[in-house]
Design a protein around this motif. Structure first.
Motif, PDB file in Angstrom:
ATOM      1  N   GLU A   1      -6.684   2.997   4.082  1.00 43.07           N
ATOM      2  CA  GLU A   1      -8.281   3.021   4.770  1.00 43.07           C
ATOM      3  C   GLU A   1      -9.001   1.932   4.242  1.00 43.07           C
ATOM      4  OE1 GLU A   1     -11.174   4.190   7.338  1.00 43.07           O
ATOM      5  OE2 GLU A   1      -9.178   4.370   7.565  1.00 43.07           O
ATOM      6  N   GLN A   2      -8.910   1.856   2.954  1.00 44.62           N
ATOM      7  CA  GLN A   2      -9.676   0.748   2.158  1.00 44.62           C
ATOM      8  C   GLN A   2      -9.295  -0.614   2.918  1.00 44.62           C
ATOM      9  OE1 GLN A   2      -9.589   1.036  -1.784  1.00 44.62           O
ATOM     10  NE2 GLN A   2     -10.812   2.968  -1.892  1.00 44.62           N
ATOM     11  N   TYR A   3      -7.857  -0.865   3.008  1.00 45.06           N
ATOM     12  CA  TYR A   3      -7.540  -1.923   3.508  1.00 45.06           C
ATOM     13  C   TYR A   3      -7.922  -2.238   4.997  1.00 45.06           C
ATOM     14  CZ  TYR A   3      -3.770  -5.141   5.462  1.00 45.06           C
ATOM     15  OH  TYR A   3      -3.198  -6.352   6.106  1.00 45.06           O
ATOM     16  N   ARG A   4      -7.825  -1.135   5.885  1.00 48.83           N
ATOM     17  CA  ARG A   4      -8.047  -1.231   7.325  1.00 48.83           C
ATOM     18  C   ARG A   4      -9.649  -1.729   7.140  1.00 48.83           C
ATOM     19  NH1 ARG A   4     -11.141   1.095  10.742  1.00 48.83           N
ATOM     20  NH2 ARG A   4     -11.798   2.680   9.511  1.00 48.83           N
ATOM     21  N   ILE A   5     -10.448  -1.210   6.475  1.00 53.28           N
ATOM     22  CA  ILE A   5     -11.902  -1.389   6.491  1.00 53.28           C
ATOM     23  C   ILE A   5     -12.258  -2.839   6.217  1.00 53.28           C
ATOM     24  CG2 ILE A   5     -14.204  -0.994   5.429  1.00 53.28           C
ATOM     25  CD1 ILE A   5     -13.445   2.060   5.448  1.00 53.28           C
ATOM     26  N   ALA A   6     -11.372  -3.198   5.277  1.00 55.26           N
ATOM     27  CA  ALA A   6     -11.556  -4.832   4.601  1.00 55.26           C
ATOM     28  C   ALA A   6     -11.257  -5.697   5.463  1.00 55.26           C
ATOM     29  CB  ALA A   6     -10.888  -4.854   3.101  1.00 55.26           C
TER      30      ALA A   6
ATOM     31  N   ILE B   1       0.817  -1.132  -0.146  1.00 57.28           N
ATOM     32  CA  ILE B   1       0.038   0.148   0.204  1.00 57.28           C
ATOM     33  C   ILE B   1       0.921   1.181   0.095  1.00 57.28           C
ATOM     34  CG2 ILE B   1      -1.726   1.306   1.269  1.00 57.28           C
ATOM     35  CD1 ILE B   1      -2.778  -1.309   2.364  1.00 57.28           C
TER      36      ILE B   1
ATOM     37  N   GLY C   1     -12.723  -4.015   9.665  1.00 54.40           N
ATOM     38  CA  GLY C   1     -13.919  -3.295   9.764  1.00 54.40           C
ATOM     39  C   GLY C   1     -15.049  -4.325  10.180  1.00 54.40           C
TER      40      GLY C   1
ATOM     41  N   GLY D   1     -15.668  -6.804   7.736  1.00 53.02           N
ATOM     42  CA  GLY D   1     -14.093  -7.217   7.395  1.00 53.02           C
ATOM     43  C   GLY D   1     -13.610  -8.632   7.780  1.00 53.02           C
TER      44      GLY D   1
ATOM     45  N   GLU E   1      -5.564   6.665   1.338  1.00 56.59           N
ATOM     46  CA  GLU E   1      -6.877   6.129   0.607  1.00 56.59           C
ATOM     47  C   GLU E   1      -6.917   4.737   0.674  1.00 56.59           C
ATOM     48  OE1 GLU E   1      -5.309   8.431  -1.087  1.00 56.59           O
ATOM     49  OE2 GLU E   1      -6.154  10.266  -0.521  1.00 56.59           O
ATOM     50  N   ASP E   2      -5.850   4.082   0.188  1.00 54.91           N
ATOM     51  CA  ASP E   2      -5.751   2.634  -0.011  1.00 54.91           C
ATOM     52  C   ASP E   2      -5.506   1.891   1.273  1.00 54.91           C
ATOM     53  OD1 ASP E   2      -6.036   2.811  -2.759  1.00 54.91           O
ATOM     54  OD2 ASP E   2      -3.859   2.581  -3.149  1.00 54.91           O
TER      55      ASP E   2
END
Length: 79
Positions: free
Chosen positions: A24-29, A17, A32, A35, A21-22
Motif C-alpha cells: 500500500e505504501q508503494y502504491r501511494i508513493a 515487497i 498516489g 506520487g 502494508e508495504d
C-alpha cells in the motif's frame, strides 16, 4: 528518459515487497496523488507540444503496467 529502465526499476522494487502494508505504501508513493507518476504528468506542462503526446503516452503505458503488476502482487500477498 529511458521508460523501459524506469519501468524495470519500479517492477524490481515491487518484487521485493512482502507485506500488504508495504504494498500500500508503494502504491501511494508511485500511483498516489502526490506520487511519482503524478510528478511525471506535471512535467508535461514544461514540454513542447510535439513532445507532450509521446511523453503522455509513455507515462500512461508505465501507469498501466505498474497497476497490472500491483494487482498481481496483491493477489499473491493475499493468497
Amino acid at each position: 528518459m529511458n521508460w523501459e529502465q524506469l519501468k524495470n526499476d519500479y517492477i524490481s522494487q515491487l518484487a521485493k515487497i512482502d507485506s500488504l502494508e508495504d504494498l500500500e505504501q508503494y502504491r501511494i508513493a508511485v500511483l498516489g496523488k502526490k506520487g511519482v507518476l503524478s510528478e511525471l504528468m506535471n512535467q508535461m506542462r514544461d514540454l513542447a507540444v510535439e513532445e507532450k503526446k509521446e511523453f503522455g503516452k509513455n507515462v500512461n503505458l508505465l501507469k498501466a503496467e505498474l497497476e497490472s503488476a500491483l494487482a498481481v502482487k496483491l493477489q499473491l500477498l493475499e493468497a
